[in-house]
Design an enzyme around this catalytic site. Sequence first.
Site, PDB file in Angstrom:
ATOM      1  N   ARG A 134      56.586  63.995  73.326  1.00 19.27           N
ATOM      2  CA  ARG A 134      57.949  64.183  73.107  1.00 19.27           C
ATOM      3  C   ARG A 134      58.850  63.530  72.469  1.00 19.27           C
ATOM      4  O   ARG A 134      58.816  62.509  72.484  1.00 19.27           O
ATOM      5  CB  ARG A 134      58.268  64.985  74.348  1.00 19.27           C
ATOM      6  CG  ARG A 134      57.587  65.979  74.972  1.00 19.27           C
ATOM      7  CD  ARG A 134      58.115  66.867  75.972  1.00 19.27           C
ATOM      8  NE  ARG A 134      58.140  65.946  77.227  1.00 19.27           N
ATOM      9  CZ  ARG A 134      59.322  65.787  78.280  1.00 19.27           C
ATOM     10  NH1 ARG A 134      60.373  66.745  78.097  1.00 19.27           N
ATOM     11  NH2 ARG A 134      59.124  65.202  79.119  1.00 19.27           N
ATOM     12  N   LYS A 139      53.097  57.716  84.379  1.00 20.36           N
ATOM     13  CA  LYS A 139      52.851  59.080  83.651  1.00 20.36           C
ATOM     14  C   LYS A 139      51.402  59.233  83.750  1.00 20.36           C
ATOM     15  O   LYS A 139      50.733  58.480  83.208  1.00 20.36           O
ATOM     16  CB  LYS A 139      53.372  59.152  82.203  1.00 20.36           C
ATOM     17  CG  LYS A 139      53.560  60.349  81.795  1.00 20.36           C
ATOM     18  CD  LYS A 139      54.672  60.513  80.813  1.00 20.36           C
ATOM     19  CE  LYS A 139      54.669  61.281  79.874  1.00 20.36           C
ATOM     20  NZ  LYS A 139      55.893  61.488  79.099  1.00 20.36           N
ATOM     21  N   ARG A 153      68.452  57.669  90.029  1.00 15.70           N
ATOM     22  CA  ARG A 153      69.264  56.545  90.410  1.00 15.70           C
ATOM     23  C   ARG A 153      68.851  55.978  91.622  1.00 15.70           C
ATOM     24  O   ARG A 153      68.220  56.736  92.737  1.00 15.70           O
ATOM     25  CB  ARG A 153      70.520  57.227  90.554  1.00 15.70           C
ATOM     26  CG  ARG A 153      71.503  57.344  89.497  1.00 15.70           C
ATOM     27  CD  ARG A 153      72.710  57.994  89.672  1.00 15.70           C
ATOM     28  NE  ARG A 153      72.932  59.079  90.520  1.00 15.70           N
ATOM     29  CZ  ARG A 153      73.792  59.509  91.407  1.00 15.70           C
ATOM     30  NH1 ARG A 153      74.361  58.663  91.911  1.00 15.70           N
ATOM     31  NH2 ARG A 153      73.598  60.756  91.963  1.00 15.70           N
TER      32      ARG A 153
HETATM   33  C1  BTN Z   1      54.649  63.632  76.205  1.00 16.68           C
HETATM   34  O1  BTN Z   1      55.591  62.934  75.588  1.00 16.68           O
HETATM   35  O2  BTN Z   1      54.628  63.589  77.402  1.00 16.68           O
HETATM   36  C2  BTN Z   1      53.684  64.409  75.752  1.00 16.68           C
HETATM   37  C3  BTN Z   1      52.300  64.121  75.238  1.00 16.68           C
HETATM   38  C4  BTN Z   1      51.504  65.150  74.811  1.00 16.68           C
HETATM   39  C5  BTN Z   1      50.047  64.538  74.115  1.00 16.68           C
HETATM   40  C6  BTN Z   1      49.069  65.639  73.720  1.00 16.68           C
HETATM   41  S1  BTN Z   1      47.503  64.643  73.764  1.00 16.68           S
HETATM   42  C7  BTN Z   1      46.766  66.339  72.947  1.00 16.68           C
HETATM   43  C8  BTN Z   1      47.951  66.821  72.111  1.00 16.68           C
HETATM   44  N1  BTN Z   1      48.042  66.344  70.725  1.00 16.68           N
HETATM   45  C9  BTN Z   1      49.183  65.803  70.463  1.00 16.68           C
HETATM   46  O3  BTN Z   1      49.318  65.035  69.375  1.00 16.68           O
HETATM   47  N2  BTN Z   1      49.710  65.557  71.552  1.00 16.68           N
HETATM   48  C10 BTN Z   1      49.353  66.289  72.712  1.00 16.68           C
END
Ligand code: BTN
Length: 245
Positions: free
Chosen positions: A42, A107, A243
Amino acid sequence: HVGALELHWEIDSTSNEIQRRLGTLPDLSMILAETQSAGRGRRGRAWLSPPGLNVYLSCLKRFDAGFAALSGLSLAVGVIVMRTLAALGIQGAGLKWPNDVLSDGGKLAGILVELSGEYQGPCAAIIGVGVNVRLTAALREQAGQPINDLANLAHGQAPDRNLVAASLIAALVEGLRQFEHEGFAGFVEAYGGHDLLRGKPLHLQGALGELDGVGAGVDARGALLLQTPAGVLSIDSADVTVRRA
Ligand code: BTN
């Protein structure tokens, strides 16, 4: 109908591949890759995708109602990933709004939902999920944010990646059909059970500026509820940090 199921050795991004073939892939198609050369997260971030360790999957779901009806879809996918973990017997993860799957602040899985089509008419969601099954020290260093893996939650015993992929596919097929019928309303209670932000002092950064408050759950559209001195606000998009009290 039968959704396509493809496993690529290397691809730029499984979500890009679905985007390129949006016109022809059947509903509920799944594309997996062993490694991605341009995995996307994202906010334009990269998603590191080395081979042999993790699961990278994208799924295509078509909707007739248009994306006006899809609010909360990305949160529902968070619930679907939590169901996947439950099916694998893995406990100790939770959801940070809107849809980060975290454990111990790191994460575990990332979700990227991209929509194309019409506001009120046929549209498609490309749902990308990356699950950290087993990380290396190098990957943790490169990540640029705290990350965690399923091996850690399962006391060092990483679940078999094929089981993770199979459980995720099953949960997506079922869960996305459920979303099609019920919308996020069908997931809001389950989301509440995994909500890591409820009752926590939060700092929000959004298009309208900065806000402080206390997490008060999510509403039936998937908006974050924030308790502030001025009352409960519902927030559609923001960067949230917890926070220190
Ligand atoms: C995030 O930023 O939290 C989202 C990450 C999403 C990763 C997945 S891996 C499969 C699919 N292909 C990508 O290029 N991104 C998503």
